[in-house]
Design a protein around this motif. Structure first.
Motif, PDB file in Angstrom:
ATOM      1  N   PRO A 154     -17.917  45.594  -1.796  1.00 29.14           N
ATOM      2  CA  PRO A 154     -18.017  45.603  -3.264  1.00 29.14           C
ATOM      3  C   PRO A 154     -16.673  45.495  -3.975  1.00 29.14           C
ATOM      4  CG  PRO A 154     -19.403  47.309  -2.305  1.00 29.14           C
ATOM      5  CD  PRO A 154     -18.573  46.774  -1.192  1.00 29.14           C
ATOM      6  N   GLN A 155     -15.599  45.844  -3.278  1.00 36.50           N
ATOM      7  CA  GLN A 155     -14.265  45.777  -3.881  1.00 36.50           C
ATOM      8  C   GLN A 155     -13.624  44.396  -3.751  1.00 36.50           C
ATOM      9  OE1 GLN A 155     -14.182  48.421  -6.031  1.00 36.50           O
ATOM     10  NE2 GLN A 155     -12.009  48.528  -5.502  1.00 36.50           N
ATOM     11  N   THR A 156     -14.279  43.480  -3.023  1.00 33.38           N
ATOM     12  CA  THR A 156     -13.745  42.134  -2.870  1.00 33.38           C
ATOM     13  C   THR A 156     -14.205  41.256  -4.027  1.00 33.38           C
ATOM     14  OG1 THR A 156     -13.733  42.289  -0.451  1.00 33.38           O
ATOM     15  CG2 THR A 156     -13.675  40.089  -1.405  1.00 33.38           C
ATOM     16  N   THR A 157     -13.233  40.673  -4.763  1.00 33.58           N
ATOM     17  CA  THR A 157     -13.585  39.865  -5.929  1.00 33.58           C
ATOM     18  C   THR A 157     -13.014  38.450  -5.875  1.00 33.58           C
ATOM     19  OG1 THR A 157     -11.720  40.887  -7.066  1.00 33.58           O
ATOM     20  CG2 THR A 157     -13.902  41.818  -7.497  1.00 33.58           C
ATOM     21  N   MET A 158     -12.145  38.176  -4.911  1.00 33.46           N
ATOM     22  CA  MET A 158     -11.554  36.838  -4.811  1.00 33.46           C
ATOM     23  C   MET A 158     -11.265  36.500  -3.365  1.00 33.46           C
ATOM     24  SD  MET A 158      -8.001  35.315  -6.547  1.00 33.46           S
ATOM     25  CE  MET A 158      -8.697  35.081  -8.183  1.00 33.46           C
ATOM     26  N   MET A 159     -11.338  35.203  -3.056  1.00 30.72           N
ATOM     27  CA  MET A 159     -10.869  34.694  -1.780  1.00 30.72           C
ATOM     28  C   MET A 159      -9.861  33.590  -2.065  1.00 30.72           C
ATOM     29  SD  MET A 159     -12.941  32.939   1.398  1.00 30.72           S
ATOM     30  CE  MET A 159     -12.031  32.243   2.794  1.00 30.72           C
ATOM     31  N   ILE A 160      -8.692  33.664  -1.445  1.00 29.15           N
ATOM     32  CA  ILE A 160      -7.712  32.590  -1.557  1.00 29.15           C
ATOM     33  C   ILE A 160      -7.815  31.737  -0.297  1.00 29.15           C
ATOM     34  CG2 ILE A 160      -5.293  31.962  -1.804  1.00 29.15           C
ATOM     35  CD1 ILE A 160      -4.809  34.556  -3.275  1.00 29.15           C
ATOM     36  N   LEU A 161      -8.179  30.481  -0.500  1.00 36.72           N
ATOM     37  CA  LEU A 161      -8.374  29.531   0.587  1.00 36.72           C
ATOM     38  C   LEU A 161      -7.201  28.561   0.620  1.00 36.72           C
ATOM     39  CD1 LEU A 161     -10.310  28.162   2.712  1.00 36.72           C
ATOM     40  CD2 LEU A 161     -11.217  26.841   0.765  1.00 36.72           C
ATOM     41  N   CYS A 162      -6.714  28.248   1.794  1.00 34.87           N
ATOM     42  CA  CYS A 162      -5.656  27.257   1.962  1.00 34.87           C
ATOM     43  C   CYS A 162      -6.286  26.018   2.589  1.00 34.87           C
ATOM     44  CB  CYS A 162      -4.546  27.814   2.864  1.00 34.87           C
ATOM     45  SG  CYS A 162      -2.969  26.970   2.726  1.00 34.87           S
ATOM     46  N   ASN A 163      -6.343  24.908   1.837  1.00 32.87           N
ATOM     47  CA  ASN A 163      -7.115  23.738   2.242  1.00 32.87           C
ATOM     48  C   ASN A 163      -6.358  22.444   1.912  1.00 32.87           C
ATOM     49  OD1 ASN A 163      -9.356  22.039   2.925  1.00 32.87           O
ATOM     50  ND2 ASN A 163     -10.000  22.002   0.793  1.00 32.87           N
ATOM     51  N   PRO A 164      -5.728  21.805   2.946  1.00 29.66           N
ATOM     52  CA  PRO A 164      -5.628  22.150   4.362  1.00 29.66           C
ATOM     53  C   PRO A 164      -4.810  23.423   4.575  1.00 29.66           C
ATOM     54  CG  PRO A 164      -5.078  19.834   4.000  1.00 29.66           C
ATOM     55  CD  PRO A 164      -5.105  20.488   2.661  1.00 29.66           C
ATOM     56  N   HIS A 165      -4.913  23.959   5.794  1.00 26.64           N
ATOM     57  CA  HIS A 165      -4.409  25.302   6.045  1.00 26.64           C
ATOM     58  C   HIS A 165      -2.962  25.300   6.555  1.00 26.64           C
ATOM     59  CE1 HIS A 165      -5.556  29.595   6.565  1.00 26.64           C
ATOM     60  NE2 HIS A 165      -4.539  29.582   7.413  1.00 26.64           N
ATOM     61  N   TYR A 187     -21.963  36.821  -2.672  1.00 27.98           N
ATOM     62  CA  TYR A 187     -21.338  38.119  -2.910  1.00 27.98           C
ATOM     63  C   TYR A 187     -20.463  38.148  -4.161  1.00 27.98           C
ATOM     64  CZ  TYR A 187     -23.124  39.047   1.742  1.00 27.98           C
ATOM     65  OH  TYR A 187     -23.954  39.216   2.840  1.00 27.98           O
ATOM     66  N   HIS A 188     -20.637  37.132  -5.016  1.00 28.94           N
ATOM     67  CA  HIS A 188     -19.960  37.097  -6.319  1.00 28.94           C
ATOM     68  C   HIS A 188     -18.433  37.176  -6.174  1.00 28.94           C
ATOM     69  CE1 HIS A 188     -24.002  37.615  -7.849  1.00 28.94           C
ATOM     70  NE2 HIS A 188     -24.128  38.701  -7.111  1.00 28.94           N
ATOM     71  N   VAL A 189     -17.916  36.370  -5.274  1.00 22.33           N
ATOM     72  CA  VAL A 189     -16.477  36.301  -5.021  1.00 22.33           C
ATOM     73  C   VAL A 189     -15.965  34.937  -5.491  1.00 22.33           C
ATOM     74  CG1 VAL A 189     -14.688  36.275  -3.230  1.00 22.33           C
ATOM     75  CG2 VAL A 189     -16.617  37.884  -3.066  1.00 22.33           C
ATOM     76  N   VAL A 190     -14.965  34.931  -6.364  1.00 21.22           N
ATOM     77  CA  VAL A 190     -14.383  33.685  -6.859  1.00 21.22           C
ATOM     78  C   VAL A 190     -13.449  33.107  -5.797  1.00 21.22           C
ATOM     79  CG1 VAL A 190     -12.872  32.659  -8.606  1.00 21.22           C
ATOM     80  CG2 VAL A 190     -14.550  34.397  -9.270  1.00 21.22           C
ATOM     81  N   VAL A 191     -13.519  31.789  -5.593  1.00 21.33           N
ATOM     82  CA  VAL A 191     -12.657  31.118  -4.620  1.00 21.33           C
ATOM     83  C   VAL A 191     -11.487  30.450  -5.344  1.00 21.33           C
ATOM     84  CG1 VAL A 191     -12.490  29.280  -2.902  1.00 21.33           C
ATOM     85  CG2 VAL A 191     -14.544  30.713  -3.014  1.00 21.33           C
ATOM     86  N   ASN A 220     -17.720  27.717  -8.861  1.00 24.71           N
ATOM     87  CA  ASN A 220     -17.216  29.060  -8.543  1.00 24.71           C
ATOM     88  C   ASN A 220     -15.793  28.990  -7.984  1.00 24.71           C
ATOM     89  OD1 ASN A 220     -17.492  31.947  -8.253  1.00 24.71           O
ATOM     90  ND2 ASN A 220     -17.771  31.635  -6.055  1.00 24.71           N
ATOM     91  N   SER A 221     -15.002  28.039  -8.495  1.00 22.22           N
ATOM     92  CA  SER A 221     -13.681  27.868  -7.895  1.00 22.22           C
ATOM     93  C   SER A 221     -12.587  27.548  -8.899  1.00 22.22           C
ATOM     94  CB  SER A 221     -13.721  26.765  -6.834  1.00 22.22           C
ATOM     95  OG  SER A 221     -14.062  25.526  -7.417  1.00 22.22           O
ATOM     96  N   ILE A 222     -11.389  27.912  -8.482  1.00 27.23           N
ATOM     97  CA  ILE A 222     -10.142  27.554  -9.165  1.00 27.23           C
ATOM     98  C   ILE A 222      -9.364  26.731  -8.142  1.00 27.23           C
ATOM     99  CG2 ILE A 222      -8.020  28.439 -10.207  1.00 27.23           C
ATOM    100  CD1 ILE A 222      -9.691  31.181 -10.402  1.00 27.23           C
ATOM    101  N   ILE A 223      -9.148  25.454  -8.421  1.00 25.61           N
ATOM    102  CA  ILE A 223      -8.531  24.555  -7.443  1.00 25.61           C
ATOM    103  C   ILE A 223      -7.121  24.201  -7.916  1.00 25.61           C
ATOM    104  CG2 ILE A 223      -8.703  22.317  -6.298  1.00 25.61           C
ATOM    105  CD1 ILE A 223     -11.775  22.545  -6.779  1.00 25.61           C
ATOM    106  N   CYS A 224      -6.144  24.420  -7.063  1.00 20.99           N
ATOM    107  CA  CYS A 224      -4.746  24.184  -7.421  1.00 20.99           C
ATOM    108  C   CYS A 224      -4.194  23.007  -6.619  1.00 20.99           C
ATOM    109  CB  CYS A 224      -3.908  25.428  -7.139  1.00 20.99           C
ATOM    110  SG  CYS A 224      -4.434  26.889  -8.084  1.00 20.99           S
ATOM    111  N   VAL A 225      -3.629  22.035  -7.337  1.00 24.36           N
ATOM    112  CA  VAL A 225      -3.054  20.844  -6.706  1.00 24.36           C
ATOM    113  C   VAL A 225      -1.694  20.565  -7.339  1.00 24.36           C
ATOM    114  CG1 VAL A 225      -5.321  19.857  -6.190  1.00 24.36           C
ATOM    115  CG2 VAL A 225      -4.163  19.260  -8.341  1.00 24.36           C
ATOM    116  N   ALA A 226      -0.924  19.679  -6.694  1.00 26.66           N
ATOM    117  CA  ALA A 226       0.414  19.366  -7.211  1.00 26.66           C
ATOM    118  C   ALA A 226       0.979  18.146  -6.497  1.00 26.66           C
ATOM    119  CB  ALA A 226       1.352  20.566  -7.006  1.00 26.66           C
ATOM    120  N   PRO A 227       1.940  17.465  -7.126  1.00 26.94           N
ATOM    121  CA  PRO A 227       2.649  16.389  -6.443  1.00 26.94           C
ATOM    122  C   PRO A 227       3.824  16.894  -5.617  1.00 26.94           C
ATOM    123  CG  PRO A 227       3.395  16.515  -8.702  1.00 26.94           C
ATOM    124  CD  PRO A 227       2.327  17.569  -8.542  1.00 26.94           C
TER     125      PRO A 227
END
Length: 392
Positions: A154-165, A187-191, A220-227
């Protein structure tokens, strides 16, 4: 043809990687020792000649170039309103952590993973909840049973994914990403998906943007990209955040503006547009060159250095080197190699998980520097083995 064999002296340029002793060779920090594409240098030169470097806005060209690139290269249809400028992926992650989670809540990461994720989590008073990857025959797998258990907390609210890893160079499959998405939705966890290495796959390999896997993954995601990794522009501080969900996007927009990381410097926009609009050929040549470098390292270590094994990878210019047969932890080995040979590799310990068994090597260098590094590595391992024999 781009001459990636050209060696450029970076000492005395305030390079964080090259602020080392004269005899040292750093294959550690993840930036490349190649000049930027000519089109990017031309765009920046034109901007410098203008001579006025006041406050800058995010242009429609910036949005258009990103949308076109991800559609063309990665089959990801991004709408203009989903995009937000940020000064970097890590500032984006830290702002998102502060806005989406509260102190003492848990954030899941698959380890070993990029060590700065832990800074964003711990420095903001959150708890890093590790889900260790399982290494099998030189490949890593997700322990989905363990992942579900941690996402269900219940205390988990986010997962940080590294894609590619990073650091293992793994391209997550569509099925793996789908399973992550289903669990996080349940489980209502934001990625938060860090996709900064997405363009640096081996030739004929493609990464899968998290937002293309399913509608629930997209919403359900926040996607971060960059050059920055792709075109070696990290010092220009330019990144993008992609959020399709309007409610979530409004919160992230408020976060990055509150933290004052949503405004570009005088060079960020010009460089980004030149990269995505006019430097695609450069990237394709780069990927082929890095692939050959990685193969060169694998073959040399297989042939010349006993006790080390390079794990297979399909993405990034980083290699993950298993040193378990040497019966020495990576922290001690990295320090030994630096002291005895001047070769600087990253100790896998900082990436947690089973990282204390591994070294991380950056291969984005002219080939002569790679060859120099390999000779130093061989010399260092031979010295270590000789010392062991003398002790016996």
């Amino acid at each position: 043809m781009i001459n990636f064999d050209e060696v450029t002296d970076r000492r005395g340029t305030n390079s964080s990687k090259w602020d080392v002793l004269e005899n040292e060779l750093p294959l550690s920090t993840a930036d490349m020792d190649f000049k930027a594409a000519p089109e990017i240098i031309e765009a920046l030169s034109k901007r410098v000649k203008h001579g006025i470097f006041g406050y800058s806005d995010v242009s429609e060209d910036w949005q258009r170039s990103l949308i076109s690139w991800w559609k063309r290269r990665h089959h990801f249809e991004i709408k203009k309103e989903w995009l937000m400028f940020c000064t970097g992926v890590i500032p984006a992650i830290s702002s998102s952590v502060r806005k989406i989670t509260t102190p003492a809540e848990k954030i899941v990461v698959l380890t070993p993973v990029y060590n700065i994720f832990f800074n964003s989590i711990l420095n903001n008073g959150r708890v890093a909840l590790e889900c260790p990857l399982i290494e099998k025959d030189g490949d890593y797998e997700i322990d989905f049973e363990d992942l579900e258990k941690k996402l269900a907390d219940p205390q988990t609210t986010m997962m940080i994914l590294c894609n590619p890893h990073n650091p293992i160079g793994k391209i997550w499959s569509r099925d793996e990403l789908r399973r992550i998405g289903e669990l996080c939705e349940r489980y209502h966890v934001v990625v938060l998906s860090d996709e900064i290495h997405c363009d640096l796959t081996d030739p004929h390999e493609e990464y899968i943007p998290y937002g293309t896997v399913s509608e629930s993954c997209l919403q359900n995601s926040i996607i971060c990209v960059a050059p920055s990794k792709t075109f070696n522009l990290a010092g220009l501080q330019s990144a993008a955040i992609i959020v399709a969900n309007e409610g979530l996007r409004n919160r992230i927009n408020r976060a990055i503006n509150t933290d004052e990381v949503a405004e570009p410097n005088a060079f960020a926009i010009n460089a980004t547009v030149a990269a995505f609009d006019r430097s695609e050929y450069w990237l394709d040549e780069l990927r082929a060159y890095i692939f050959e470098n990685k193969q060169r390292v694998r073959e040399y270590i297989r042939r010349e250095i006993k006790g080390l094994k390079v794990l297979d990878s399909k993405a990034t210019y980083l290699l993950w080197i298993d040193c378990r047969e040497l019966d020495i932890d990576s922290d001690t080995l990295a320090k030994y190699l630096r002291e005895k040979t001047g070769l600087i590799l990253s100790s896998g310990k900082i990436y947690r998980g089973d990282g204390f068994h591994y070294l991380r090597m950056n291969t984005a260098y002219p080939r002569s520097m790679i060859d120099d590094a390999l000779k130093r590595l061989k010399t260092g391992i031979e010295m270590l083995e000789k010392e062991k024999e003398e002790i016996k």
